[in-house]
Write an enzyme that holds these catalytic residues in place. Sequence first.
Site, PDB file in Angstrom:
ATOM      1  N   SER A 145     -62.450 -75.789  50.482  1.00 32.81           N
ATOM      2  CA  SER A 145     -61.270 -76.467  51.030  1.00 32.81           C
ATOM      3  C   SER A 145     -61.713 -77.781  51.672  1.00 32.81           C
ATOM      4  O   SER A 145     -62.864 -77.893  52.121  1.00 32.81           O
ATOM      5  CB  SER A 145     -60.615 -75.594  52.107  1.00 32.81           C
ATOM      6  OG  SER A 145     -59.620 -76.324  52.809  1.00 32.81           O
ATOM      7  N   TYR A 158     -61.544 -70.304  59.595  1.00 38.03           N
ATOM      8  CA  TYR A 158     -61.259 -70.689  58.200  1.00 38.03           C
ATOM      9  C   TYR A 158     -62.135 -71.877  57.800  1.00 38.03           C
ATOM     10  O   TYR A 158     -62.793 -71.863  56.760  1.00 38.03           O
ATOM     11  CB  TYR A 158     -59.781 -71.038  58.058  1.00 38.03           C
ATOM     12  CG  TYR A 158     -59.364 -71.449  56.663  1.00 38.03           C
ATOM     13  CD1 TYR A 158     -58.940 -70.498  55.739  1.00 38.03           C
ATOM     14  CD2 TYR A 158     -59.383 -72.782  56.268  1.00 38.03           C
ATOM     15  CE1 TYR A 158     -58.556 -70.863  54.451  1.00 38.03           C
ATOM     16  CE2 TYR A 158     -59.008 -73.156  54.987  1.00 38.03           C
ATOM     17  CZ  TYR A 158     -58.590 -72.200  54.083  1.00 38.03           C
ATOM     18  OH  TYR A 158     -58.221 -72.580  52.809  1.00 38.03           O
TER      19      TYR A 158
HETATM   20  P1  NAI Z   1     -52.203 -67.450  47.625  1.00 36.76           P
HETATM   21  O1  NAI Z   1     -51.912 -66.623  48.823  1.00 36.76           O
HETATM   22  O2  NAI Z   1     -51.068 -67.982  46.841  1.00 36.76           O
HETATM   23  O3  NAI Z   1     -53.155 -66.630  46.656  1.00 36.76           O
HETATM   24  C1  NAI Z   1     -54.285 -65.951  47.166  1.00 36.76           C
HETATM   25  C2  NAI Z   1     -54.490 -64.659  46.397  1.00 36.76           C
HETATM   26  O4  NAI Z   1     -55.661 -64.013  46.963  1.00 36.76           O
HETATM   27  C3  NAI Z   1     -53.323 -63.674  46.544  1.00 36.76           C
HETATM   28  O5  NAI Z   1     -52.945 -63.182  45.278  1.00 36.76           O
HETATM   29  C4  NAI Z   1     -53.875 -62.571  47.428  1.00 36.76           C
HETATM   30  O6  NAI Z   1     -53.339 -61.293  47.150  1.00 36.76           O
HETATM   31  C5  NAI Z   1     -55.370 -62.633  47.086  1.00 36.76           C
HETATM   32  N1  NAI Z   1     -56.209 -62.010  48.130  1.00 36.76           N
HETATM   33  C6  NAI Z   1     -56.146 -62.201  49.459  1.00 36.76           C
HETATM   34  N2  NAI Z   1     -57.069 -61.442  50.077  1.00 36.76           N
HETATM   35  C7  NAI Z   1     -57.731 -60.764  49.107  1.00 36.76           C
HETATM   36  C8  NAI Z   1     -58.805 -59.842  49.108  1.00 36.76           C
HETATM   37  N3  NAI Z   1     -59.394 -59.433  50.242  1.00 36.76           N
HETATM   38  N4  NAI Z   1     -59.240 -59.358  47.920  1.00 36.76           N
HETATM   39  C9  NAI Z   1     -58.649 -59.750  46.770  1.00 36.76           C
HETATM   40  N5  NAI Z   1     -57.637 -60.623  46.703  1.00 36.76           N
HETATM   41  C10 NAI Z   1     -57.182 -61.127  47.859  1.00 36.76           C
HETATM   42  O7  NAI Z   1     -53.150 -68.626  48.135  1.00 36.76           O
HETATM   43  P2  NAI Z   1     -53.733 -69.950  47.449  1.00 36.76           P
HETATM   44  O8  NAI Z   1     -53.202 -71.104  48.181  1.00 36.76           O
HETATM   45  O9  NAI Z   1     -53.592 -69.883  45.990  1.00 36.76           O
HETATM   46  O10 NAI Z   1     -55.266 -69.823  47.866  1.00 36.76           O
HETATM   47  C11 NAI Z   1     -56.315 -69.647  46.931  1.00 36.76           C
HETATM   48  C12 NAI Z   1     -57.588 -70.188  47.530  1.00 36.76           C
HETATM   49  O11 NAI Z   1     -57.444 -71.576  47.763  1.00 36.76           O
HETATM   50  C13 NAI Z   1     -57.974 -69.568  48.874  1.00 36.76           C
HETATM   51  O12 NAI Z   1     -59.364 -69.360  48.921  1.00 36.76           O
HETATM   52  C14 NAI Z   1     -57.550 -70.635  49.872  1.00 36.76           C
HETATM   53  O13 NAI Z   1     -58.288 -70.576  51.047  1.00 36.76           O
HETATM   54  C15 NAI Z   1     -57.869 -71.889  49.067  1.00 36.76           C
HETATM   55  N6  NAI Z   1     -57.205 -73.101  49.508  1.00 36.76           N
HETATM   56  C16 NAI Z   1     -55.845 -73.212  49.464  1.00 36.76           C
HETATM   57  C17 NAI Z   1     -55.239 -74.381  49.875  1.00 36.76           C
HETATM   58  C18 NAI Z   1     -53.766 -74.581  49.836  1.00 36.76           C
HETATM   59  O14 NAI Z   1     -53.284 -75.599  50.369  1.00 36.76           O
HETATM   60  N7  NAI Z   1     -53.000 -73.688  49.244  1.00 36.76           N
HETATM   61  C19 NAI Z   1     -56.036 -75.521  50.378  1.00 36.76           C
HETATM   62  C20 NAI Z   1     -57.450 -75.308  50.347  1.00 36.76           C
HETATM   63  C21 NAI Z   1     -58.000 -74.131  49.932  1.00 36.76           C
END
Ligand code: NAI
Length: 291
Positions: A145, A158
């Site tokens: 990130s 985080y």
């Molecule tokens: P999201 O919440 O839409 O998707 C995340 C997925 O990870 C979900 O399907 C959730 O069920 C799964 N998950 C959560 N904990 C878990 C675990 N312990 N084991 C297995 N699966 C698990 O979130 P998003 O935004 O798609 O995030 C994806 C990645 O991108 C994350 O690592 C987040 O930190 C990173 N990120 C997101 C940003 C944003 O603005 N959306 C910015 C920078 C980084």
Amino acid sequence: MDAARLSDKVAVVTGGASGIGRSTVLRFLAEGAKVVVGDLNMKAADQLVSDAAASDRLYVIRTDVSEEAEVEALIGAATDRFDRLDIVFNNAGIGGAFGPIIEIDVDDWDRTFAILTRSVFLGIKHGARALIEQGHGGSIINTASVAGLAGGSGPQAYSAAKAAVINLTLTTADELAPHRIRVNAICPGVIFTPLAVGRHPERLAEAVAALQPWPDHGSGDDIAAAALWLASDESHFVTGEAIRVDGGLMAAGTRISSGSDPYRVWQRYAGFAYGTSGKPAHKRPVTGEPK
Ligand code: NAI
């Protein structure tokens, strides 16, 4: 350009049921890959399976990425089911601990690191084991990130956990290069996923409008495109990289010279300033409206 850049490749994607992971799974499938998804949210995973056109090339396993045995089983499923492994996208994530530093519980701190950093260590460890055994190299991609690059972009735990992901990317890229295993990170800026949008999309949109230079909202597809390039052979000489995909958020930096001045008055003139040398500055009004 080749229509199917990942044909014959097998990918593991964690957090593939939602947001960035979901977009990436759909893109990888469209590019010909077989994909194994590890996620905790089975409802969202079922939705992914019913939305995916090529669901015969998609396999989902309920996985907690912070648990070693589950990550090992997830990686094993790729070789069991599809006979090989080429790509590991360590992407699952959460927001984790928040609040003033003097209030944060140590268990919440540790859980944040378990889900955001230990998970990536486990994905690299077991992914690299399988790739080394196969002997044909591979690509490991970690979702970090912009929060891992500077202060001010997320809660303390985080941000620290994401900074650790970036460094782990560097050290393991170095270590695994002799095996032709590339390790790279993507540093997304603000991406409009369920995680980021939460219950107040208007607040996020407002913050982005004030801070992000690029006019469009970041989407999961923007990160999927970067992941596709890193997964494909087109990036075969790229390893140990942390690529920002953030609409210029980090490029805009401190914004001392523009952020406090919405009209960018300093852009209305062009010229040269000699500082305190005693020589007068020269300047002329610019032609046209400031952007
Ligand atoms: P999201 O919440 O839409 O998707 C995340 C997925 O990870 C979900 O399907 C959730 O069920 C799964 N998950 C959560 N904990 C878990 C675990 N312990 N084991 C297995 N699966 C698990 O979130 P998003 O935004 O798609 O995030 C994806 C990645 O991108 C994350 O690592 C987040 O930190 C990173 N990120 C997101 C940003 C944003 O603005 N959306 C910015 C920078 C980084």
